[in-house]
Design a protein around this motif. Structure first.
Motif, short mmCIF file in Angstrom:
data_model
loop_
_atom_site.label_atom_id
_atom_site.label_comp_id
_atom_site.label_asym_id
_atom_site.label_seq_id
_atom_site.Cartn_x
_atom_site.Cartn_y
_atom_site.Cartn_z
N SER A 41 0.83 -1.20 0.00
CA SER A 41 0.00 0.00 0.00
C SER A 41 0.87 1.26 0.00
O SER A 41 0.50 2.27 -0.57
CB SER A 41 -0.95 -0.01 1.19
OG SER A 41 -0.28 -0.29 2.37
N THR A 42 2.07 1.19 0.62
CA THR A 42 2.95 2.36 0.60
C THR A 42 3.37 2.70 -0.82
O THR A 42 3.27 3.85 -1.24
CB THR A 42 4.20 2.09 1.47
OG1 THR A 42 3.77 1.74 2.77
CG2 THR A 42 5.07 3.33 1.53
N GLY A 101 0.42 3.72 -2.96
CA GLY A 101 0.05 5.10 -2.62
C GLY A 101 1.03 6.08 -3.23
O GLY A 101 0.63 7.14 -3.73
N TRP A 151 -5.56 6.21 -0.58
CA TRP A 151 -6.19 5.47 0.51
C TRP A 151 -7.22 4.50 -0.05
O TRP A 151 -7.29 3.33 0.35
CB TRP A 151 -6.85 6.47 1.46
CG TRP A 151 -7.48 5.87 2.68
CD1 TRP A 151 -6.87 5.61 3.86
CD2 TRP A 151 -8.85 5.49 2.84
NE1 TRP A 151 -7.76 5.08 4.75
CE2 TRP A 151 -8.99 4.99 4.16
CE3 TRP A 151 -9.97 5.51 2.02
CZ2 TRP A 151 -10.19 4.53 4.66
CZ3 TRP A 151 -11.18 5.04 2.52
CH2 TRP A 151 -11.29 4.55 3.83
N GLN A 184 -7.50 3.27 -3.16
CA GLN A 184 -6.98 2.15 -3.95
C GLN A 184 -6.33 1.11 -3.03
O GLN A 184 -6.40 -0.08 -3.29
CB GLN A 184 -6.04 2.62 -5.07
CG GLN A 184 -4.77 3.32 -4.64
CD GLN A 184 -3.67 2.35 -4.30
OE1 GLN A 184 -3.63 1.25 -4.81
NE2 GLN A 184 -2.78 2.77 -3.42
N ALA A 185 -5.74 1.57 -1.93
CA ALA A 185 -5.17 0.61 -0.97
C ALA A 185 -6.27 -0.22 -0.33
O ALA A 185 -6.13 -1.42 -0.10
CB ALA A 185 -4.38 1.35 0.10
N ARG A 186 -7.41 0.44 -0.06
CA ARG A 186 -8.52 -0.27 0.56
C ARG A 186 -9.02 -1.37 -0.39
O ARG A 186 -9.31 -2.49 0.03
CB ARG A 186 -9.66 0.69 0.87
CG ARG A 186 -10.78 0.09 1.70
CD ARG A 186 -11.86 1.11 1.96
NE ARG A 186 -12.65 1.36 0.78
CZ ARG A 186 -13.82 0.75 0.53
NH1 ARG A 186 -14.32 -0.11 1.38
NH2 ARG A 186 -14.48 1.01 -0.58
N ALA A 211 -6.65 -4.29 -0.49
CA ALA A 211 -6.27 -4.93 0.77
C ALA A 211 -7.14 -6.15 1.06
O ALA A 211 -8.30 -6.20 0.66
CB ALA A 211 -6.41 -3.93 1.91
N LYS A 236 -10.44 -5.16 4.05
CA LYS A 236 -11.11 -3.90 3.72
C LYS A 236 -11.87 -3.32 4.91
O LYS A 236 -11.92 -2.10 5.10
CB LYS A 236 -12.09 -4.11 2.57
CG LYS A 236 -11.43 -4.49 1.28
CD LYS A 236 -12.45 -4.71 0.20
CE LYS A 236 -11.79 -5.16 -1.08
NZ LYS A 236 -11.00 -6.42 -0.91
N ARG A 292 -2.33 -0.29 6.84
CA ARG A 292 -2.20 -0.14 5.40
C ARG A 292 -2.80 1.18 4.93
O ARG A 292 -2.22 1.91 4.13
CB ARG A 292 -2.91 -1.29 4.69
CG ARG A 292 -2.18 -2.61 4.75
CD ARG A 292 -2.81 -3.55 3.75
NE ARG A 292 -2.16 -4.85 3.81
CZ ARG A 292 -2.55 -5.83 4.61
NH1 ARG A 292 -3.59 -5.66 5.41
NH2 ARG A 292 -1.91 -6.98 4.61
N GLY A 293 -4.00 1.49 5.43
CA GLY A 293 -4.67 2.72 5.01
C GLY A 293 -3.85 3.94 5.40
O GLY A 293 -3.68 4.87 4.62
N ALA A 298 -0.77 4.20 3.16
CA ALA A 298 -1.10 4.64 1.80
C ALA A 298 -1.38 6.14 1.76
O ALA A 298 -0.89 6.85 0.88
CB ALA A 298 -2.31 3.87 1.28
#
Lengths: 140, 502, 312
Positions: free
Chosen positions: B251-252, B255, B278, B280-282, B285, B288, B297-298, B301
């Motif tokens: 996610s980093t 992001g 945020w 797209q990371a969700r 993931a 979710k 993760r959120g 990101a």
């Protein structure tokens, strides 16, 4: 009857209808292009539709759905004090009115006199030094 | 190439230049962490000071402010749920949730690490892909901006948690509030009630301070002495564990990619970039449901997305001479004073200066990481002070910050109204994220749709021949229909896997 | 003893020679733009001859009308002054505020920026004549980006339509930068913006300047013909000056004008004007008054006509 869905649905429906109505008063577009009223009406229409959907689909017997105001008296008091403080913005010395406002607020929220005073003085001084002295935002 | 790189490096490996960079990062941290003071304001106010120093020294200070302000904006977002700059709105969603769980230290640590990682990634993009990114950004005409805004608005559903309908309604309200002011196409005043203060619309930053700062304080006051109002006073560890690092890598960097691209597009910056990062990371993931409730993760990101926007904006600025966001617009002015003209000629004639900028950005990202980690513990101590003191401080600094922006009393009332509305909305479980998205994206969506229609002479369908717009429209449709598709296929993996973040 | 000191200090701040405390300079635009840079640089250059700090404060909104009205309402003691751009002669005609150059104490003018017509570097028009005849032959075919309805550069486009018979499709943006970017990206065909705003893109080969709307050639775009040379004496420049509330004492106006004149003569100011494509032009109080009142008259005459021509 204390359903948040019900209240907010009605409120948003009213705003949506208001947007549609006010949008029709704006000048129309020229040459087939949308005018100033196009977006207000489009947003209003979507809002009204979503609001109707919210009212229709609201969960009727959901206990967690009711509004819990908690310490309503303290909220109203704190908001009222801030209202008066903003009303007096620009009157007299910033340091003075701000310190008084903070002391009253902290006292109202149950702090003792001397911690309330000390904390208010520190916050006021810091805000004044940071904004007025260092950043030249005149606060008086 | 190599001699230019070395020349660029040696120009900034000067103790004075580095001292200006450190001073800039520290000043930027102050500007970023105080709501109402933005990175743009910090760079603009200090630009005249750079006349009397060398180009490298001045640039070091200004870039330091820029890079320091963005992650610092995440600090109040994490600790007290008040975003310090508009770019850190998405940071508050998971960051503050972690603070409520007693993991403020970890949230601050991730803020520092992911911000630095995002910025470094975007610098890699800048160093290797500057010209392709820049020509991509130039292809953005009105139709493409409209598509980007539409995609952003379709994220409203995603950032609404389980109150999707109410979230969409709040988003529509944000769009409606953005209508106030002169119509961008015809200059007809809408909803101004004859007041010239409203001609330019409602100022965004005071509304943000009100919704998140004052509104949050009022909610906390109302929940005092109740079970849900107990303040989490533990800070916890700062650095993530090895397994947590591993979970955040995807996610980093995802992001950072999104942030770089959005940052490169002129007039779209970290505020939009971090929200899209945020979301797209969700979607990518496995957990979710955790997003918005303290997902590492959120948080990673959004932090990496808003700092990567810096590298994206610098790419557009250096390659085309076009500002990628408000701060780089001011930076261009500062460079001009030193006789340096950003643009393709700079790449051709003064490569070593371009590398100086790259190295300054690299040093700045190391600095923000080091300062962020070292200061996390002392900063988190703010949670230990009695709650009423904290509330007093938030209200005071929010008020002064809202005023400092334009010196306008009307902004104070906008903040107050937004604060009361924010309190009532929270009580009615109406999510605030979509409202802010609507406020940010409304003008972009409306003016660009109408510009696109001017260009197509009122023909709605001819816009559909534009490939970038089609990509955005497809993504928008997918975002809106995704919950239905998932339900149709019946398998939602999110609830079955053990979640790392819990 | 302490009381005496405080008393003495108090007296000094009210009755001492002007200026005895900091002077506030209200800027009508957000930090970072040309108005802001001109004000901040002028303030820091003039401080030493004024003998007191000059502190800039940004009050953007309504084309500057908010800042002009604010300054006009402050006491006319010389401790609050404002940056006076061309918009001070326009806002009344736009209906944003009932204020104009005749309602305030003008101090001095320090710079002027002429508008320039630019097209994309791969556009078919090489000269102003070709461009105008294309726009006259095919009305509405050429897309002209502007920096916002009611902005000074937008008026220049309308004046050009009026003076040459050309007709454009107008594409409004919220400022010069996005308007120029849309021309660079090939989304619009042409734009009008300040010489200083276009010069960097022209030098980089991204834009081609066809004309500068001025009587004299620009120092930074010296090879570009002026509209007067081309036979179309149209054009309304942007400018920067300073003003105070109406009825300011003449000696304080003169004192500030002298300080700004000293700042005007410095190498730093010349350099800033060069880099930003501005024409360094000093007009004292009387010259500025004459100039600004003529500008106000011009806009009061032209804007109703231009707006009627443009309207539905």
């Amino acid at each position: 009857m204390n359903s948040t869905d019900w209240i907010s649905g009605g409120l948003f429906l009213a705003i949506g209808i208001g947007l549609i109505a006010s949008g029709s008063a704006f000048p129309a577009g020229v040459g087939g292009l949308p005018g100033a009223g196009f977006f207000p009406q489009a947003i209003g229409a979507v809002m009204a539709m979503l609001a109707c959907a919210l009212v229709v689909t609201r969960r009727k017997k959901d206990a967690s759905d009711s509004i819990q105001m908690g310490n309503a008296r303290q909220v109203a008091g704190a908001a009222g004090l801030l209202f008066v403080y903003l009303l007096l913005w620009g009157q007299g010395l910033f340091i003075l009115r701000t310190a008084v406002f903070l002391i009253l607020t902290l006292r109202f929220l149950g702090q003792r006199w001397w911690p309330a005073t000390a904390c208010s003085a520190a916050l006021t001084a810091f805000a004044y030094l940071a904004f007025d002295t260092a950043l030249n935002v005149s606060l008086d | 190439m190599i001699p230019e790189i070395l020349a660029g490096l040696s120009a900034v490996l000067d103790w004075q230049v580095l001292a200006f960079l450190v001073a800039g990062v520290c000043m930027g941290a102050v500007f970023g962490s105080l709501p109402g003071l933005t990175a743009t304001m910090g760079v603009a106010i200090l630009t005249p000071l750079t006349f009397w120093v060398s180009a490298e020294q001045g640039l070091a200070m200004l870039l330091g402010i820029y890079c320091g302000a963005i992650p610092a904006g995440g600090i109040p977002a994490i600790l007290i749920n008040v975003p310090g700059t508009p770019a850190s709105i998405a940071t508050s969603w998971d960051g503050y949730a972690l603070t409520r769980k007693g993991q403020a230290g970890l949230a601050l640590g991730i803020n520092a690490l992911a911000s630095a990682a995002g910025q470094l990634t975007s610098i890699v993009f800048l160093a290797f892909l500057a010209f392709p990114i820049a020509s991509f950004a130039l292809q953005f005409g009105p139709a493409e901006y409209f598509g980007l805004a539409l995609l952003g608005i379709s994220l409203m559903a995603g950032v609404s948690g389980k109150h999707v309908l109410k979230g969409m309604l709040a988003g529509m309200l944000g769009l409606a509030l953005a209508l106030v002011g002169l119509d961008p196409m015809t200059a007809y005043p809408r909803y101004t009630f004859g007041m010239s203060e409203f001609l330019d619309g409602i100022s965004f930053v005071p509304v943000m301070i009100g919704l998140f700062g004052l509104g949050e304080v009022l909610v906390q006051i109302s929940e005092r002495h109740t079970a849900s109002g107990v303040q989490a006073a533990t800070i916890g560890r700062i650095l993530p564990k090895a397994a947590e690092y591993k979970s955040m890598i995807g996610s980093t960097f995802g992001g950072a990619t999104v942030g770089t691209m959005v940052g490169a597009i002129p007039a779209a910056g970290g505020d939009i970039g971090s929200v899209i990062a945020w979301e797209q990371a969700r979607r990518a993931a496995p957990d979710k449901a955790e997003f918005g409730k303290g997902s590492l993760r959120g948080l990673a990101a959004s932090c990496s997305g808003c700092n990567a926007a810096i590298g994206g904006a610098m790419t557009t600025m250096l390659t085309l001479g076009i500002p990628g966001d408000a701060v780089s617009a001011v930076l261009i002015g500062a460079l001009l004073i030193h006789g340096i003209q950003p643009g393709p000629l700079l790449f051709a004639n003064n490569q070593s200066f371009v590398f100086s900028i790259v190295f300054l950005l690299i040093f700045a990202s190391v600095l923000i990481m080091a300062i962020g980690i070292l200061c996390a513990k002392p900063l988190a101590k703010i949670l230990k002070v009695p709650a009423p003191w904290l509330w007093g401080g938030i209200v005071l600094f929010g008020t002064v910050g809202a005023y400092a922006l334009n010196h306008a009393v009307v902004d104070l009332w906008a903040m107050y109204a937004a604060g009361v509305a924010g309190f009532l909305f929270r009580k009615a479980r109406i999510p605030l994220g979509p409202l802010v998205l609507g406020l940010i994206l409304g003008p972009m969506m409306e003016s660009n749709l109408r510009r696109a229609l001017i260009l197509s002479r009122g023909d709605w369908t001819s816009m559909l021949t534009r490939p970038i717009l089609l990509v955005f429209l497809t993504a928008t449709l997918l975002a809106l229909l995704w919950p239905l598709i998932r339900r149709a296929f019946g398998s939602s993996a999110s609830n079955h896997r053990p979640s790392l973040d819990a | 003893m302490l009381g005496c000191c405080l008393f003495a200090a108090g007296c000094a701040s009210t009755e001492g020679p002007y200026p005895s405390k900091e002077i506030k300079l209200i800027v009508q635009a957000a930090p970072g733009g040309t108005s802001d840079t001109v004000s901040r640089v002028m303030a820091s250059l003039a401080e030493s001859s004024v003998g007191a700090p000059i502190v800039c404060e940004n009050k953007p909104g309504a084309s500057g009308a908010l800042a002009f009205s604010y300054v006009a309402r402050r006491p006319a003691d010389g401790y609050t002054i404002g940056h006076a751009p061309v918009e001070i002669a326009i806002v009344r005609s736009l209906g944003y505020a009932d204020i104009g150059p005749s309602d305030v104490s003008l101090i001095c003018l320090v710079s002027k920026t002429a508008p320039a017509l630019v097209v994309g570097s791969d556009s078919p028009w090489q000269t102003f004549e070709e461009f105008v005849s294309a726009a006259t032959a095919n009305p509405g075919q050429i897309v002209m980006a502007n920096s916002g309805i009611g902005s000074i550069w937008h008026f220049n486009i309308l004046l050009m339509e009026q003076g040459t018979g050309a007709r454009f499709t107008h594409l409004p943006y919220g400022g010069s930068t996005p308007a120029l970017v849309s021309v660079i990206g090939g989304h619009a065909d042409a734009a009008v913006a300040g010489v200083g705003e276009v010069v960097s893109h022209v030098e980089a080969g991204k834009l081609r300047a066809l004309a500068v709307f001025d009587a004299n050639r620009s120092s930074v775009l010296s090879e570009v013909p002026t509209s007067h040379e081309l036979g179309y004496p149209v054009g309304a420049p942007a400018w920067s000056g300073f003003f105070g509330p109406g009825g300011m004492p003449a000696d304080r106006v003169a004192m500030l004008a002298d300080a700004f004149e000293t700042a005007f003569g410095t190498e730093e100011w010349a350099k800033l004007c060069r880099e930003r494509g501005m024409e360094a032009l000093y007009l004292d109080k009387d010259g500025f008054e004459e100039f600004a009142l003529a500008q106000q008259e011009f806009f009061e005459r032209e804007i109703p006509q231009l707006v009627r021509m443009e309207g539905p």
